[in-house]
Write a protein that holds these residues in place. Structure first.
Motif, short mmCIF file in Angstrom:
data_model
loop_
_atom_site.label_atom_id
_atom_site.label_comp_id
_atom_site.label_asym_id
_atom_site.label_seq_id
_atom_site.Cartn_x
_atom_site.Cartn_y
_atom_site.Cartn_z
N ALA A 16 -26.34 -6.85 33.87
CA ALA A 16 -27.26 -7.75 33.13
C ALA A 16 -28.69 -7.49 33.55
O ALA A 16 -28.99 -7.31 34.74
CB ALA A 16 -26.88 -9.20 33.42
N GLY A 17 -29.61 -7.46 32.60
CA GLY A 17 -31.03 -7.22 32.90
C GLY A 17 -31.35 -5.76 33.15
O GLY A 17 -32.46 -5.41 33.53
N LEU A 20 -34.60 -3.12 29.21
CA LEU A 20 -35.64 -3.87 28.51
C LEU A 20 -36.06 -3.05 27.29
O LEU A 20 -36.27 -1.84 27.40
CB LEU A 20 -36.87 -4.10 29.40
CG LEU A 20 -36.66 -4.77 30.76
CD1 LEU A 20 -37.99 -4.87 31.50
CD2 LEU A 20 -36.04 -6.15 30.60
N GLU A 24 -39.77 -7.20 25.42
CA GLU A 24 -39.37 -7.47 26.83
C GLU A 24 -40.12 -6.57 27.81
O GLU A 24 -40.15 -6.82 29.00
CB GLU A 24 -37.87 -7.19 27.01
CG GLU A 24 -36.95 -8.10 26.23
CD GLU A 24 -35.52 -7.56 26.20
OE1 GLU A 24 -34.62 -8.39 26.07
OE2 GLU A 24 -35.31 -6.33 26.31
N ARG A 46 -33.33 -0.43 34.21
CA ARG A 46 -33.51 -1.00 35.55
C ARG A 46 -32.15 -0.99 36.26
O ARG A 46 -31.48 -2.02 36.39
CB ARG A 46 -34.06 -2.41 35.45
CG ARG A 46 -35.39 -2.46 34.71
CD ARG A 46 -35.68 -3.86 34.19
NE ARG A 46 -36.08 -4.76 35.25
CZ ARG A 46 -35.57 -5.98 35.43
NH1 ARG A 46 -34.62 -6.44 34.65
NH2 ARG A 46 -36.02 -6.74 36.41
N ARG A 48 -29.01 -0.93 38.85
CA ARG A 48 -28.73 -1.65 40.10
C ARG A 48 -27.98 -0.77 41.09
O ARG A 48 -27.83 -1.14 42.25
CB ARG A 48 -27.86 -2.87 39.80
CG ARG A 48 -28.63 -4.14 39.64
CD ARG A 48 -27.79 -5.33 40.12
NE ARG A 48 -28.33 -6.58 39.63
CZ ARG A 48 -29.41 -7.16 40.13
NH1 ARG A 48 -30.06 -6.59 41.12
NH2 ARG A 48 -29.85 -8.30 39.65
N ARG A 93 -34.81 -2.81 40.90
CA ARG A 93 -33.66 -3.67 41.26
C ARG A 93 -32.76 -3.01 42.31
O ARG A 93 -31.79 -3.60 42.76
CB ARG A 93 -32.86 -4.00 40.01
CG ARG A 93 -33.71 -4.79 39.00
CD ARG A 93 -32.88 -5.58 38.04
NE ARG A 93 -31.84 -4.79 37.42
CZ ARG A 93 -30.78 -5.30 36.80
NH1 ARG A 93 -30.62 -6.60 36.75
NH2 ARG A 93 -29.88 -4.51 36.25
#
Ligand code: FAD
Length: 465
Positions: A16-17, A20, A24, A46, A48, A93
């Motif tokens: 999630a996230g 973008l 955004e 982004r 993780r 992240r």
């Protein structure tokens, strides 16, 4: 435009996230610390985890989509600013400190962690990670490695190259190279990690690193000295080097033109009158709290008696030490205050620096009579930062100044980039400091690991079509 539904295909496989798009994407992904603006990217990834970086790159590679890698966006040569058609991979992240091993004096960190976060965390365990620079709060370890950052303590600990024991890197096609070793010696063929350190994101995405830590010094003493001549600055460096050996951790020089402006802009109480030609910040870190401080004080007294220094103030507290360092750290504010200006980061033999600075001033005035130069730098490392103010606000004036001063650097046998890298900004001048054969070798390495040229294209040098 990104073709072939790459974004749609990758989106479901990211946490999630992790992606973008459109509105955004805030300005931070296309604006750097100096306020320079790149192209609005079509997508910002982004990730993780290393696995996510690998997946993103494998897909970009398959479709030939160019990628720009971003850390804290504090780089000073436009390397992380997106260009047309590039998508962004931001490491923001991947910011965990995974492990600190006091016994082997190492830390394993993800590339997106901020330098200052690492510094502060290891200090709680009686250790230090000695890389230090003004942008410490935002600059990431990945960015520091990609640019082989230097900073204030190179004189004692070396550049980032000397502070990395192992790396994990993802190549353009998604291959993960894991080399996270925690020891110093490893003579088993090429030292592969060194290819990536200082390669400015052109050879791979750095995802994790093993950093070298050192014992936190028991005592730190910081002094600011004023001096009347450059010969005295060199004399003081010589004295400090000989008498303090490895305890000398910083020796930063500021020409009068920098010191006065920086003191005002750093909003600190003036530590010394701004009426001398040169100022030096000396930092000493020792393992023995009492003897180091006493020895430092008596050395400064000797330097004063020998007429090397005119005046000196030794910080009596951490707050006073921080005030002194704020003057040196105000370089971005000084540069902003004298805009329009160009900023140069050059290496020179120490004995040629004074003459070079005077000649650079003459060259600048020949281009724009009302120009002025501001000089400071990491003297012990042979590194000067030169900002040149040109009141006539035309880009061609800036370009001419750059060209002529870089010609001067080459004539003095220096390097056009001591620590900031080449990126986009310094690309036209790479040949001033590297031979044709060296550049050809760099291109060959790039071609071997990134045959489609998708990683940070055009940074350091243009790639073949
Ligand atoms: C006030 C100030 C003071 C500074 N002082 C110094 C100094 O004393 N010494 C010094 O050396 N530098 C200094 N710098 C510049 C320095 O290069 C950067 O601060 C820092 O090293 C870059 O880190 P970053 O995370 O911001 O990288 P970014 O700016 O985001 O990126 C820099 C380059 O590295 C690449 N990159 C970033 N992360 C990765 C990654 N994980 N994998 C592969 N490539 C990556 C980018 O694509 C780009 O080409 C200073 C900057 C400022 C603003």
């Amino acid at each position: 435009m990104v073709q072939g539904g790459l974004i749609e295909r990758l989106a479901p496989s990211l946490s999630a996230g992790g992606l973008l798009i459109g509105a955004e994407i805030g300005p931070r992904y296309y604006t750097d610390v100096a306020g320079r603006v790149g192209t609005l990217p079509q997508a910002v990834f982004r990730p993780r985890s290393t696995a996510e970086v690998s997946r993103i790159l494998a897909n970009c590679h398959a479709e030939g989509v160019p990628v720009v890698i971003q850390g804290g966006m504090t780089g000073l040569v436009c390397g992380a600013l997106p260009r047309v058609n590039e998508i962004v991979i931001s490491l923001e992240r991947m910011n965990r400190i995974e492990a600190i091993d006091a016994k082997s004096a190492t830390a394993i960190v993800e590339a997106g962690v901020a330098l200052q976060t690492v510094q502060e965390r290891v200090e709680t365990l009686g250790l230090t990670f000695p890389l230090d620079l003004g942008a410490r709060g935002s600059a990431t370890i990945g960015g520091n490695i990609a640019t082989n950052a230097g900073g204030n303590r190179v004189i004692r600990y070396g550049m980032m190259r000397e502070l990395v024991l192992g790396l994990e890197v993802v190549l353009a096609d998604g291959t993960v190279i894991e080399s996270l070793r925690k020891y110093f010696k490893n003579n088993t063929g090429f030292d592969v990690k060194q290819y990536f350190i200082g390669s400015e994101g052109t050879l791979g995405v750095i995802t994790r690193a093993v950093l070298r830590l050192f014992p936190l010094p028991a005592q730190r003493a910081v002094a600011c000295c004023s001096l009347s001549s450059f010969a005295n600055v060199i004399g003081l460096l010589d004295l400090m080097r000989h008498r303090l050996g490895g305890e000398l951790t910083a020796f930063e020089v500021m020409w009068h033109s920098y010191f006065g402006r920086a003191t005002a802009l750093a909003h600190v109480k003036p530590v010394l009158p701004a009426d001398r030609a040169f100022y030096v910040i000396v930092e000493v870190c020792g393992v023995d709290a009492d003897s180091s401080h006493d020895r430092f004080e008596s050395l400064l007294a000797q330097a004063h008696e020998a007429a090397l220094i005119d005046n000196a103030v030794i910080a009596k507290s951490e707050a006073e030490a921080a005030s002194i360092w704020r003057i040196r750290d105000a370089s971005a504010e000084v540069h902003a205050a004298i805009r329009p200006a160009i900023s140069l980061d050059v290496s020179l033999a120490i004995d040629r620096m004074e003459e070079f600075a005077a000649r650079a001033d003459q060259v600048a005035q020949a281009v724009d009579q009302a120009s002025c130069i501001v000089v400071f730098g990491h003297l012990g490392d042979g590194n000067l930062h030169v900002s040149v103010h040109h009141p006539e606000d035309r880009p061609e004036i800036g370009r001419e100044l750059e060209e002529r001063i870089y010609d001067l650097v080459a004539a003095y046998g220096g390097s056009i980039s001591a620590e900031h890298g080449i990126g986009i900004s310094k690309r036209p001048y790479l040949g001033h400091s590297r031979t044709k054969a060296e550049i050809a070798l760099m291109r060959a390495i790039k071609k071997a690991v990134d045959p489609k040229g998708i990683l940070n294209p055009g940074r350091i040098f243009e790639i073949d079509a």
